[in-house]
Design a protein around this motif. Structure first.
Motif, PDB file in Angstrom:
ATOM      1  N   SER A 157      -4.930   1.766   3.760  1.00 21.05           N
ATOM      2  CA  SER A 157      -4.894   0.825   4.867  1.00 21.05           C
ATOM      3  C   SER A 157      -3.784   1.201   5.841  1.00 21.05           C
ATOM      4  N   GLY A 158      -3.804   0.566   7.019  1.00 16.63           N
ATOM      5  CA  GLY A 158      -2.770   0.805   8.016  1.00 16.63           C
ATOM      6  C   GLY A 158      -2.714   2.265   8.430  1.00 16.63           C
ATOM      7  N   GLU A 159      -1.479   2.771   8.642  1.00 17.66           N
ATOM      8  CA  GLU A 159      -1.311   4.172   9.007  1.00 17.66           C
ATOM      9  C   GLU A 159      -1.849   5.091   7.921  1.00 17.66           C
ATOM     10  N   ASN A 160      -1.765   4.657   6.666  1.00 13.98           N
ATOM     11  CA  ASN A 160      -2.259   5.481   5.560  1.00 13.98           C
ATOM     12  C   ASN A 160      -3.760   5.685   5.626  1.00 13.98           C
ATOM     13  N   GLY A 161      -4.479   4.799   6.321  1.00  8.03           N
ATOM     14  CA  GLY A 161      -5.926   4.906   6.400  1.00  8.03           C
ATOM     15  C   GLY A 161      -6.436   5.472   7.714  1.00  8.03           C
ATOM     16  N   LYS A 162      -5.515   5.692   8.691  1.00  8.60           N
ATOM     17  CA  LYS A 162      -5.940   6.298   9.952  1.00  8.60           C
ATOM     18  C   LYS A 162      -6.135   7.801   9.767  1.00  8.60           C
ATOM     19  N   MET A 163      -7.123   8.381  10.459  1.00  9.11           N
ATOM     20  CA  MET A 163      -7.474   9.778  10.222  1.00  9.11           C
ATOM     21  C   MET A 163      -7.671  10.534  11.536  1.00  9.11           C
ATOM     22  N   VAL A 164      -7.413  11.838  11.485  1.00  8.18           N
ATOM     23  CA  VAL A 164      -7.784  12.749  12.559  1.00  8.18           C
ATOM     24  C   VAL A 164      -8.642  13.837  11.950  1.00  8.18           C
ATOM     25  N   CYS A 165      -9.597  14.340  12.740  1.00  9.07           N
ATOM     26  CA  CYS A 165     -10.558  15.327  12.240  1.00  9.07           C
ATOM     27  C   CYS A 165     -10.650  16.460  13.267  1.00  9.07           C
TER      28      CYS A 165
ATOM     29  N   LEU B 224      -2.719   9.703   8.478  1.00  8.95           N
ATOM     30  CA  LEU B 224      -1.428   9.589   9.171  1.00  8.95           C
ATOM     31  C   LEU B 224      -0.377   8.945   8.289  1.00  8.95           C
ATOM     32  N   GLY B 225      -0.625   8.938   6.961  1.00  5.28           N
ATOM     33  CA  GLY B 225       0.317   8.323   6.038  1.00  5.28           C
ATOM     34  C   GLY B 225       1.510   9.218   5.760  1.00  5.28           C
ATOM     35  N   THR B 226       2.380   8.738   4.884  1.00  6.96           N
ATOM     36  CA  THR B 226       3.559   9.504   4.458  1.00  6.96           C
ATOM     37  C   THR B 226       3.582   9.562   2.936  1.00  6.96           C
ATOM     38  N   PRO B 227       3.430  10.757   2.318  1.00  2.00           N
ATOM     39  CA  PRO B 227       3.148  12.026   2.994  1.00  2.00           C
ATOM     40  C   PRO B 227       1.700  12.088   3.472  1.00  2.00           C
TER      41      PRO B 227
ATOM     42  N   ASP C  58       0.826  -1.206   0.000  1.00  6.65           N
ATOM     43  CA  ASP C  58       0.000   0.000   0.000  1.00  6.65           C
ATOM     44  C   ASP C  58       0.863   1.260   0.000  1.00  6.65           C
ATOM     45  N   THR C  59       0.450   2.261  -0.764  1.00  8.14           N
ATOM     46  CA  THR C  59       1.029   3.601  -0.689  1.00  8.14           C
ATOM     47  C   THR C  59      -0.098   4.572  -0.367  1.00  8.14           C
ATOM     48  N   ASN C  60       0.283   5.701   0.181  1.00 10.63           N
ATOM     49  CA  ASN C  60      -0.740   6.671   0.585  1.00 10.63           C
ATOM     50  C   ASN C  60      -1.182   7.478  -0.627  1.00 10.63           C
ATOM     51  N   ASP C  61      -2.082   6.886  -1.430  1.00  9.81           N
ATOM     52  CA  ASP C  61      -2.503   7.525  -2.678  1.00  9.81           C
ATOM     53  C   ASP C  61      -3.964   7.950  -2.674  1.00  9.81           C
TER      54      ASP C  61
END
Length: 457
Positions: free
Chosen positions: A375-383, A426-429, A339-342
């Motif tokens: 998915s993973g950190e790439n799919g975690k969110m803050v609002c 919370l992904g990179t970037p 997965d990449t943060n796309d």
């Protein structure tokens, strides 16, 4: 086709209500309903008013609406009658592919007071597809000295239907040499194998043509056929052998088209043309044929189109190496997609008010849902919203949030607010999405008239 609705008995439904600042959330109730695929638009699913134990007209009075997880309107609620209806014909195969059961998740939202009921709709399969072989003719080369009892696995047919409506059996036309055997796989699919019952003699009969039939479990069953053309060969002593039975590799989903994924290799100890090996995919699905290509001479597997981790996490590719004498070997390639943060976060507004009366603490201004396909950190969110504003966000179930007034407002001090709701993963970037709301403060009669001076002479 008749749609059917069902739910758990009322005594088994458990509803937990959480009351915060006048907002009621139903987080644990879970309704389960079903409908047959291809049912006409407007087919009845369930009467929600009765199922939820509400009085006539209460759904309409409370502004009830249905929201699906993917923001598509598969269902339509008639809030006057309380009937939940299909909003379109549902094709189970398009919605869920081979996944069974096919479940669509949705929420029932109510205002005044605000409540959320979680529910699911199972789309039941009908037998609307026949088995289809990818090749109308399967060529099988068999050496004349092949021992009786030898088995030759054939490519299976494809049937997108699920459960009993998928392929359940294979048969072969009557002949003196071969019978059919059904074998299972770890994935729960069945494959046809030809088993040699009588020794072949190329000088006596050099070729055979048999009809392979795939049957599904529908009533009545549907079928599809392919011709198995068997070529009897002179003796070829050694079959190719792969250096590995299993190849495992990884590929980021942003790998460019044309990237080398892996190279397989097989050798043959025979001499001359019997040692020449060619490589090909074996029993490959359309997804594999679309995503990858193999060099038949070198055994190199290249990327044919961009990968998408959110659609497919991994691929299992069967490779066959065949020498010019018709003998073959197989290996398996496992490709793990990284997965990449796309995908930026998404913010889906369910209800929104652009004005609020002053002196109204604890008012619900907006209800929205956030999601991220990564998915993973790439799919975690803050609002969050900006600091130093008299508004705040309250999280609810299933990634829903409620925008509320934190305290009493004063129109005479400030009549308008610009609110920005920001969702960041919370992904990179880190990727973010912003939603801007202009909120007007309406006046209430909270100030008495005042003279410009206390006495006049």
């Amino acid at each position: 086709m008749e749609a059917r609705g069902f739910s758990f008995p009322r005594q088994r439904q458990v509803l937990f209500l959480f009351v915060f600042w006048g907002v009621s959330l139903a987080g644990s109730g879970f309704g389960r309903y079903s409908v047959m695929e291809e049912a006409e638009r407007g087919s009845f699913v369930v009467n929600l008013a009765k199922d939820l134990g509400l009085a006539d007209g209460e759904l309409a009075a409370r502004g009830t609406r249905v929201v699906s997880d993917d923001n598509k309107q598969y269902l339509l609620l008639d809030s006057q009658t309380g009937n939940l209806l299909t909003n379109e014909k549902l094709d189970r195969e398009k919605l869920c592919g081979s996944t069974e059961p096919c479940i669509l998740y949705f929420q029932i939202l109510m205002d005044d007071p605000f409540q959320i009921y979680r529910a699911e709709l199972r789309v039941r399969d009908i037998n609307d597809h026949s088995p289809v072989f990818r090749e109308k003719e399967i060529v099988l080369k068999v050496s004349e000295n092949t021992a009786e009892g030898a088995a030759f696995r054939l490519e299976r047919a494809q049937d997108p239907d699920g459960g009993l409506n998928s392929i359940q059996n294979y048969t072969i036309s009557s002949n003196s040499f071969f019978r059919i055997k059904i074998s299972g796989s770890d994935e729960g699919m069945i494959y046809p194998e030809l088993v040699l019952d009588k020794a072949l003699d190329r000088e006596e009969q050099g070729e055979l043509s048999l009809t392979l039939t795939a049957l599904d479990g529908g009533s009545p069953p549907r079928s599809g056929t392919s011709t198995v053309h068997i070529v009897v060969l002179d003796v070829n002593d050694n079959a190719p052998q792969f250096t590995q039975a299993l190849y495992e590799t990884q590929a980021p989903e942003n790998s460019p088209v044309g990237s080398l994924i892996v190279k397989v290799s097989a050798g043959d100890v025979d001499l001359g043309v019997n040692a020449e090996v060619s490589y090909s995919f074996f029993d490959a699905s359309e997804d594999i044929l679309t995503a990858f290509q193999i060099n038949p001479i070198s055994g190199e597997i290249f990327l044919r189109e961009l990968l998408d981790y959110e659609l497919v996490h991994s691929y299992k590719i069967n490779i066959m190496a065949m020498d010019s004498g018709g003998l073959s070997a197989r290996c398996t390639v496992l490709v793990e997609v990284l997965d990449t943060n796309d995908n930026p976060p998404e913010l889906i507004i369910s209800s929104l008010s652009n004005s609020v009366a002053e002196n109204s603490p604890g008012m619900v201004l907006a209800v929205f849902k956030i999601k991220d396909r990564d998915s993973g950190e790439n799919g975690k969110m803050v609002c969050y919203v900006q600091d130093n504003l008299p508004f705040y966000l309250k999280p609810s179930v299933d990634n829903f949030y409620i925008l509320m007034t934190e305290g009493a407002l004063d129109r005479e001090s400030q009549a308008e607010y610009n609110i920005t709701i920001t969702v960041t993963d919370l992904g990179t970037p880190r990727l973010k999405t912003e939603y801007n709301i202009t909120m007007l403060v309406s006046d209430v009669n909270d100030n008495a008239p005042a003279f410009t001076q206390t006495s006049y002479t």
